[in-house]
Every structure is written in C-alpha cells, then in structure tokens.
Design an enzyme around this catalytic site. Sequence first.
Site, PDB file in Angstrom:
ATOM      1  N   SER A 197       6.488   9.860   3.832  1.00 55.65           N
ATOM      2  CA  SER A 197       6.491   8.919   4.951  1.00 55.65           C
ATOM      3  C   SER A 197       7.677   7.960   4.944  1.00 55.65           C
ATOM      4  O   SER A 197       7.937   7.310   5.957  1.00 55.65           O
ATOM      5  CB  SER A 197       5.191   8.112   4.965  1.00 55.65           C
ATOM      6  OG  SER A 197       4.933   7.541   3.689  1.00 55.65           O
ATOM      7  N   ASP A 213       3.772  -2.203   6.524  1.00 53.22           N
ATOM      8  CA  ASP A 213       2.327  -2.016   6.458  1.00 53.22           C
ATOM      9  C   ASP A 213       1.906  -1.966   4.989  1.00 53.22           C
ATOM     10  O   ASP A 213       2.561  -2.574   4.145  1.00 53.22           O
ATOM     11  CB  ASP A 213       1.894  -0.769   7.247  1.00 53.22           C
ATOM     12  CG  ASP A 213       2.519   0.516   6.712  1.00 53.22           C
ATOM     13  OD1 ASP A 213       3.192   0.473   5.665  1.00 53.22           O
ATOM     14  OD2 ASP A 213       2.322   1.585   7.339  1.00 53.22           O
ATOM     15  N   HIS A 268       4.898   0.739   3.334  1.00 51.45           N
ATOM     16  CA  HIS A 268       6.180   1.202   3.854  1.00 51.45           C
ATOM     17  C   HIS A 268       7.088   0.022   4.220  1.00 51.45           C
ATOM     18  O   HIS A 268       6.592  -1.016   4.656  1.00 51.45           O
ATOM     19  CB  HIS A 268       5.967   2.074   5.098  1.00 51.45           C
ATOM     20  CG  HIS A 268       5.050   3.217   4.866  1.00 51.45           C
ATOM     21  ND1 HIS A 268       3.733   3.204   5.270  1.00 51.45           N
ATOM     22  CD2 HIS A 268       5.244   4.410   4.248  1.00 51.45           C
ATOM     23  CE1 HIS A 268       3.159   4.348   4.929  1.00 51.45           C
ATOM     24  NE2 HIS A 268       4.051   5.090   4.298  1.00 51.45           N
TER      25      HIS A 268
END
Length: 384
Positions: A51, A349, A352
């Site tokens: 991610s 978040d 990340h």
Amino acid sequence: MRRHQAINGGVGATATLAMATTISIQLAALAAAALRPTTTAVPAVYVFGDSLLDVGNNNYLPGADVPRANMPYYGVDFPGGARPTGRFSNGYNVADLVAKAMGFKKSPPAYLSLSRRSGRRHRLVARGIGGVNYASGGAGILDSTFAGKNIPLSKQVRNFDATKAQMVLKLGATTAKHLLSKSLFLIAIGTNDMAAFATSLAKNGQMQSHAVVAAFYSDLISNYSATITGLYGMGARKFAVINVGRIGCAPIERLQSPTGACDDGGFDDALRSLLASLGSGDDHRLDGLTYSLGDLYGLMRAIIADPPAAGFADVDSACCGGGRLGAQSVCGQPNSTLCGDRRYHLFWDYGHPTQRGAEVIASAVYDGPEQFTTPVNFEQLVRA
C-alpha cells in the site's frame, strides 16, 4: 572489415541485423516518448509492492475484506481535484513522487485498471510502454500474508510477465529487452509480512525466539531473492528497493503501548546483504544488475527523533481516523475525523504517510543525504 564488405558486396547479414536493431530501438524510444516528456530519466518505471505504492489495484479485487482506499477522505488533497484514487494517502504516494522525480507526471497506472480503459495511449500502456504499477495494498513477500485479500508479490511478478509478453508482441523481443534494461523497477514490500507474523505469534501464544524469527526472515529473503532473479530474467536491470520502515511507530502499532511508544523491528540487514550479494557480480547469471536500497527504517528513525527538522509537528497520530491516536477506527468511516493541516502530519491514516510524508521519503531516497541509500541513491542509479 564488415564495413568494407558492405560497400563492395551489399549489406551483409550482420549489418542488416545491426540496422534492424537500431531502428527497433528508435521505435521503442518514439513509442515511449508518446507517453512521457522527453526529460524523463528512464523510459519507464515498473512498480511492485504494497500500500505504500498501490495506486488503485485493490479497487478491482473482489471481496468485502480487501483493503481499499476508495472512499473519502482518501484523496482529499489529490492534485487536480479531491477524489479517492485507490492510494492510501490524502494525495500522491511514494510511487507517484519517485516517478515525478524522474520527470513523469505521476506513477504509471494500476495494472488492473488497464483492461477497463480505451484509447491509443492506454493501449500502449497496457503493453507496458511507459510503465505499469502492480502494487497491492496488504500484499506480502510471502503468498500466505493476508492471503486472498491482495495481489501477492509472486502474482505481481507474473502480471509483469504478461505485460512483457504484450511488449514483445508490440515492439519485438530486441526492442522490449532494450527498453526494460533502461527502465526502473521500484519495489517496496515486507511491512504486511512483519505484521502478519507478529499477529500469528500472538494468536498462537508463541514467543519471538531467535530461531523462529531467523526462520521467518529466511523465508522472506528466499522469496525476495526469487523476485529479483525472476525480474532480472525477464529483462530488469535497475532495481530501486525501499526497505521496511519502523512499522512499530505507526499509529495502529502505538495503540498497543499504554504510552503510545514505538515498538521496533525490521529485516533491513538481511535485505541489505541479499542485494549486495546479487549485485556483486559473483553470480554470473546477474551480470549488469544494479540497485539502490532506500533506508525507510533509518529515515523514519531520524524523523521521529526530531520531527521539526523534517517539518512535522505530529509523528504519532493519524490525520484521518478516530479514537486514540486517530487509529482506533479507520479512515473512510462515517465517523472519521480529519486533521486541519496535513502538511505537518507524518501519518495520514493508521499506518500510511501523508502526501507530505511521501514527499520526504521520495526526496530522501531519490537524491537526499547519502545515509538513506546504499550503494548509490535512486538518481544515480537511473542515470548510470
């Protein structure tokens, strides 16, 4: 001698082959130029990982438990208009910013998005010209990491193999080989393996003994080695690798501490040794392999030790989320809260970086202080 024969007896087979190769390479350059500005440092960038680099592949995966970033407030600061794009960020992510540093507009598109696009440009991209992003949120080096909820690294490599086959059909084997040898292969993965490993140990009541951890790291390095050698066999030569950051300092991990302190852990030394061995030239199968290893772990340690020096006011909590440290509920829920100024937050978040955090990471590994890359930085790699 060949020149003399060509003048006196016509163009021979060797000269014809050389001419065809030159023309083929020129065609590849023209095709790539149609997709990028002429100032890019490499003809294409191919992205593999999790991610940190995903630009929307997970949006196309089935299943309700697939991690996605396709809802507000994701993309709230995305350049050109606020919208969720599948990036686990408020704007650009590390893949975008490394690509921008090389002269591209942003990361190449997500692999799974290509079959849903039309037009000449996207047909060229679908054939690999200009690059493709294969990264998937939640993916691991090991296939078993959060299996069924992402595109694991081994599958990402197989997807690239399919892309290469399209490139060969479009450009020919010689041209595709030349283009790939000059392109950058960006890889950042391992965080999810570490998280899944720790979760598994806790669930089974196991201790992180030296033997257990060593066996786990051995599996990671074996698979990582297979990835590098596999991509090399498909034509890759320039590898830009980012190691696992201080995952114990992510907001979701800090929740485990009553004081919100960082936990530590990583396999940087093992990855560093692997790349050094593959790039040493001792293994003749990997002649011509060059690499740069970006030290995200060391960079995060420096940022967290002195946040103002990196321009941050908050390196502990999530900008988007809810509850303690903004990490007790995930971003994108109806009750999610949003911090006022994302420029001063390291974390977007639960785990990340914000766009600003990604900018700091990309700058450090691309052309930043030498302590954050080895043996060269990304810029030196792509210009070699």
